[in-house]
Scaffold this motif. Structure first.
Motif, PDB file in Angstrom:
ATOM      1  N   GLU A  78      78.622 -33.527  85.825  1.00 18.66           N
ATOM      2  CA  GLU A  78      77.720 -32.531  85.254  1.00 18.66           C
ATOM      3  C   GLU A  78      78.142 -31.114  85.651  1.00 18.66           C
ATOM      4  O   GLU A  78      78.126 -30.189  84.830  1.00 18.66           O
ATOM      5  N   GLU A  79      78.545 -30.950  86.909  1.00 19.79           N
ATOM      6  CA  GLU A  79      79.001 -29.641  87.375  1.00 19.79           C
ATOM      7  C   GLU A  79      80.262 -29.191  86.632  1.00 19.79           C
ATOM      8  O   GLU A  79      80.373 -28.028  86.227  1.00 19.79           O
ATOM      9  N   VAL A  80      81.192 -30.110  86.439  1.00 22.71           N
ATOM     10  CA  VAL A  80      82.436 -29.773  85.733  1.00 22.71           C
ATOM     11  C   VAL A  80      82.149 -29.396  84.283  1.00 22.71           C
ATOM     12  O   VAL A  80      82.727 -28.440  83.742  1.00 22.71           O
ATOM     13  N   ARG A  81      81.260 -30.140  83.660  1.00 24.43           N
ATOM     14  CA  ARG A  81      80.895 -29.812  82.273  1.00 24.43           C
ATOM     15  C   ARG A  81      80.228 -28.436  82.170  1.00 24.43           C
ATOM     16  O   ARG A  81      80.288 -27.786  81.124  1.00 24.43           O
ATOM     17  N   ASN A  82      79.620 -28.019  83.267  1.00 20.09           N
ATOM     18  CA  ASN A  82      78.979 -26.705  83.298  1.00 20.09           C
ATOM     19  C   ASN A  82      79.932 -25.593  83.710  1.00 20.09           C
ATOM     20  O   ASN A  82      79.510 -24.451  83.910  1.00 20.09           O
ATOM     21  N   GLY A  83      81.223 -25.951  83.886  1.00 19.69           N
ATOM     22  CA  GLY A  83      82.227 -24.927  84.133  1.00 19.69           C
ATOM     23  C   GLY A  83      82.688 -24.795  85.564  1.00 19.69           C
ATOM     24  O   GLY A  83      83.514 -23.924  85.870  1.00 19.69           O
ATOM     25  N   LYS A  84      82.202 -25.635  86.481  1.00 18.36           N
ATOM     26  CA  LYS A  84      82.604 -25.525  87.882  1.00 18.36           C
ATOM     27  C   LYS A  84      84.035 -26.001  88.094  1.00 18.36           C
ATOM     28  O   LYS A  84      84.496 -26.952  87.462  1.00 18.36           O
ATOM     29  N   THR A  85      84.740 -25.350  89.002  1.00 19.21           N
ATOM     30  CA  THR A  85      86.069 -25.797  89.398  1.00 19.21           C
ATOM     31  C   THR A  85      85.964 -27.067  90.239  1.00 19.21           C
ATOM     32  O   THR A  85      84.964 -27.284  90.936  1.00 19.21           O
ATOM     33  N   ILE A  86      87.003 -27.896  90.178  1.00 15.03           N
ATOM     34  CA  ILE A  86      86.994 -29.099  91.015  1.00 15.03           C
ATOM     35  C   ILE A  86      87.370 -28.785  92.462  1.00 15.03           C
ATOM     36  O   ILE A  86      87.114 -29.598  93.351  1.00 15.03           O
ATOM     37  N   ILE A  87      87.959 -27.617  92.717  1.00 11.22           N
ATOM     38  CA  ILE A  87      88.342 -27.249  94.075  1.00 11.22           C
ATOM     39  C   ILE A  87      87.070 -27.056  94.907  1.00 11.22           C
ATOM     40  O   ILE A  87      86.213 -26.234  94.585  1.00 11.22           O
ATOM     41  N   GLY A  88      86.974 -27.808  95.974  1.00  8.65           N
ATOM     42  CA  GLY A  88      85.804 -27.745  96.842  1.00  8.65           C
ATOM     43  C   GLY A  88      84.652 -28.603  96.372  1.00  8.65           C
ATOM     44  O   GLY A  88      83.690 -28.834  97.103  1.00  8.65           O
ATOM     45  N   LEU A  89      84.754 -29.078  95.113  1.00  3.53           N
ATOM     46  CA  LEU A  89      83.706 -29.917  94.533  1.00  3.53           C
ATOM     47  C   LEU A  89      84.064 -31.394  94.634  1.00  3.53           C
ATOM     48  O   LEU A  89      83.225 -32.226  94.991  1.00  3.53           O
ATOM     49  N   TYR A  90      85.321 -31.697  94.350  1.00  6.47           N
ATOM     50  CA  TYR A  90      85.751 -33.104  94.277  1.00  6.47           C
ATOM     51  C   TYR A  90      87.159 -33.227  94.810  1.00  6.47           C
ATOM     52  O   TYR A  90      88.111 -32.933  94.074  1.00  6.47           O
ATOM     53  N   PRO A  91      87.312 -33.531  96.125  1.00  5.83           N
ATOM     54  CA  PRO A  91      86.272 -33.905  97.107  1.00  5.83           C
ATOM     55  C   PRO A  91      85.438 -32.702  97.552  1.00  5.83           C
ATOM     56  O   PRO A  91      85.879 -31.554  97.420  1.00  5.83           O
TER      57      PRO A  91
ATOM     58  N   THR B  84      84.718 -30.406  99.726  1.00  4.63           N
ATOM     59  CA  THR B  84      85.128 -29.688 100.934  1.00  4.63           C
ATOM     60  C   THR B  84      84.378 -28.365 101.097  1.00  4.63           C
ATOM     61  O   THR B  84      84.384 -27.786 102.191  1.00  4.63           O
ATOM     62  N   ASN B  85      83.753 -27.886 100.050  1.00  3.97           N
ATOM     63  CA  ASN B  85      82.947 -26.675 100.122  1.00  3.97           C
ATOM     64  C   ASN B  85      81.535 -27.064 100.576  1.00  3.97           C
ATOM     65  O   ASN B  85      80.872 -27.866  99.919  1.00  3.97           O
ATOM     66  N   PRO B  86      81.037 -26.509 101.691  1.00  6.02           N
ATOM     67  CA  PRO B  86      79.694 -26.861 102.171  1.00  6.02           C
ATOM     68  C   PRO B  86      78.607 -26.662 101.127  1.00  6.02           C
ATOM     69  O   PRO B  86      77.601 -27.376 101.113  1.00  6.02           O
ATOM     70  N   GLU B  87      78.807 -25.713 100.232  1.00  8.60           N
ATOM     71  CA  GLU B  87      77.812 -25.469  99.197  1.00  8.60           C
ATOM     72  C   GLU B  87      77.645 -26.666  98.263  1.00  8.60           C
ATOM     73  O   GLU B  87      76.562 -26.883  97.700  1.00  8.60           O
ATOM     74  N   THR B  88      78.711 -27.453  98.125  1.00 12.02           N
ATOM     75  CA  THR B  88      78.634 -28.628  97.264  1.00 12.02           C
ATOM     76  C   THR B  88      77.581 -29.612  97.770  1.00 12.02           C
ATOM     77  O   THR B  88      76.814 -30.178  96.992  1.00 12.02           O
ATOM     78  N   HIS B  89      77.533 -29.799  99.084  1.00 11.09           N
ATOM     79  CA  HIS B  89      76.560 -30.729  99.656  1.00 11.09           C
ATOM     80  C   HIS B  89      75.136 -30.238  99.433  1.00 11.09           C
ATOM     81  O   HIS B  89      74.225 -31.036  99.146  1.00 11.09           O
ATOM     82  N   ILE B  90      74.951 -28.940  99.544  1.00 14.75           N
ATOM     83  CA  ILE B  90      73.626 -28.359  99.310  1.00 14.75           C
ATOM     84  C   ILE B  90      73.212 -28.553  97.856  1.00 14.75           C
ATOM     85  O   ILE B  90      72.084 -28.969  97.552  1.00 14.75           O
ATOM     86  N   ASN B  91      74.151 -28.265  96.948  1.00 14.73           N
ATOM     87  CA  ASN B  91      73.850 -28.400  95.526  1.00 14.73           C
ATOM     88  C   ASN B  91      73.616 -29.862  95.140  1.00 14.73           C
ATOM     89  O   ASN B  91      72.763 -30.159  94.289  1.00 14.73           O
ATOM     90  N   PHE B  92      74.354 -30.750  95.751  1.00 16.73           N
ATOM     91  CA  PHE B  92      74.200 -32.175  95.463  1.00 16.73           C
ATOM     92  C   PHE B  92      72.823 -32.662  95.911  1.00 16.73           C
ATOM     93  O   PHE B  92      72.138 -33.400  95.182  1.00 16.73           O
ATOM     94  N   ALA B  93      72.412 -32.250  97.102  1.00 16.63           N
ATOM     95  CA  ALA B  93      71.084 -32.648  97.604  1.00 16.63           C
ATOM     96  C   ALA B  93      69.994 -32.143  96.671  1.00 16.63           C
ATOM     97  O   ALA B  93      69.015 -32.864  96.373  1.00 16.63           O
ATOM     98  N   ALA B  94      70.117 -30.912  96.203  1.00 17.73           N
ATOM     99  CA  ALA B  94      69.134 -30.354  95.293  1.00 17.73           C
ATOM    100  C   ALA B  94      69.124 -31.112  93.957  1.00 17.73           C
ATOM    101  O   ALA B  94      68.066 -31.371  93.376  1.00 17.73           O
ATOM    102  N   TRP B  95      70.307 -31.491  93.487  1.00 17.87           N
ATOM    103  CA  TRP B  95      70.425 -32.226  92.226  1.00 17.87           C
ATOM    104  C   TRP B  95      69.774 -33.594  92.349  1.00 17.87           C
ATOM    105  O   TRP B  95      69.098 -34.049  91.422  1.00 17.87           O
TER     106      TRP B  95
END
Length: 236
Positions: free
Chosen positions: A204-217, A219-230
């Motif tokens: 869903e994040e990729v479809r919304n335009g997010k880069t995969i760097i730091g997202l998958y895997p 490695t960006n701490p913000e990803t964990h925060i966003n995932f918990a919120a999702w």
């Protein structure tokens, strides 16, 4: 097999299961050169019940062997438990059929969860219409007797270069078939469900335009925060 494990494995992809097993050092669990006879849009899940073929020898494998009620192919079909997946070792040779429409229909009627061979099926157009997942290398019209001799069932086999022990968990989707050692099936099911939830978030994040760097895997701490919120938002 626990009903909850079966349910979890029915909702995850073979690709995700491959990664979960790879994390445990298991690299060779996907049956090679085996494809669905027809895509069913649902997973095949069940414990393995095995049948082994060896190369046929003409003086021992004439058409009359089918008259024997204890013929391993026929007896194996009748012994396959409801809910199990019959897995056939046909030595990766699809030049003669491992089974045909009548035997696969019998497995379906007896409640088998599916059937897999690293050889071929005859009557594949008929099998494609049946309400049972079936996987093979390719269609094959000649009877198994021409090249394969059914020897024994419910024993360890090799299927598509993968070792299969009776009771191992077999999962097939519209892409492939994988074997999960029965001792770790519960924990693999749990992990695969969690991986699927995260991958759905990533998609869903990729479809919304997010880069995969730091997202998958992640490695960006913000990803964990966003995932918990999702997860909170979606209830997953």
């Amino acid at each position: 097999m626990k009903p909850e494990t079966r349910d979890k494995l029915s909702r995850v992809s073979v690709a995700t299961l491959c990664t979960a097993l790879f994390k445990r050092g298991l690299r060779n669990q996907t049956i090679q050169d085996v494809h669905p006879v027809a895509r069913k849009g649902r997973n095949m899940v069940g414990p393995a019940f095995t049948l082994r073929y060896i190369p046929a020898r003409e003086d021992l494998n004439g058409i009359e062997v089918f008259k024997n009620p204890n013929h391993p192919q026929r007896a194996g079909v009748e012994a396959c438990p409801p809910g199990a997946v019959m897995v056939m070792d046909s030595r990766k040779d699809p030049r003669a059929a491992s089974a045909g429409g009548i035997l696969v229909t019998r497995l379906m009627v007896r409640g088998a969860a599916g059937v897999v061979t690293d050889g071929g099926f005859r009557d594949s157009p008929e099998i494609a219409t049946l309400d049972i997942p079936a996987y093979h290398n390719r269609p094959s019209s000649p009877t198994n007797l021409t090249l394969h001799q059914a020897l024994e069932f419910d024993i360890p086999i090799g299927c598509g270069d993968v070792a299969v022990w009776p009771g191992d968990v077999v999962v097939g989707d519209d892409e492939a078939v994988i074997i999960i050692p029965k001792a770790i099936a519960d924990e693999i099911a749990d992990e695969a469900v969690e991986m699927t939830v995260f991958e759905d978030f990533v998609t869903e994040e990729v479809r919304n335009g997010k880069t995969i760097i730091g997202l998958y895997p992640p490695t960006n701490p913000e990803t964990h925060i966003n995932f918990a919120a999702w997860r909170t938002k979606t209830g997953r």
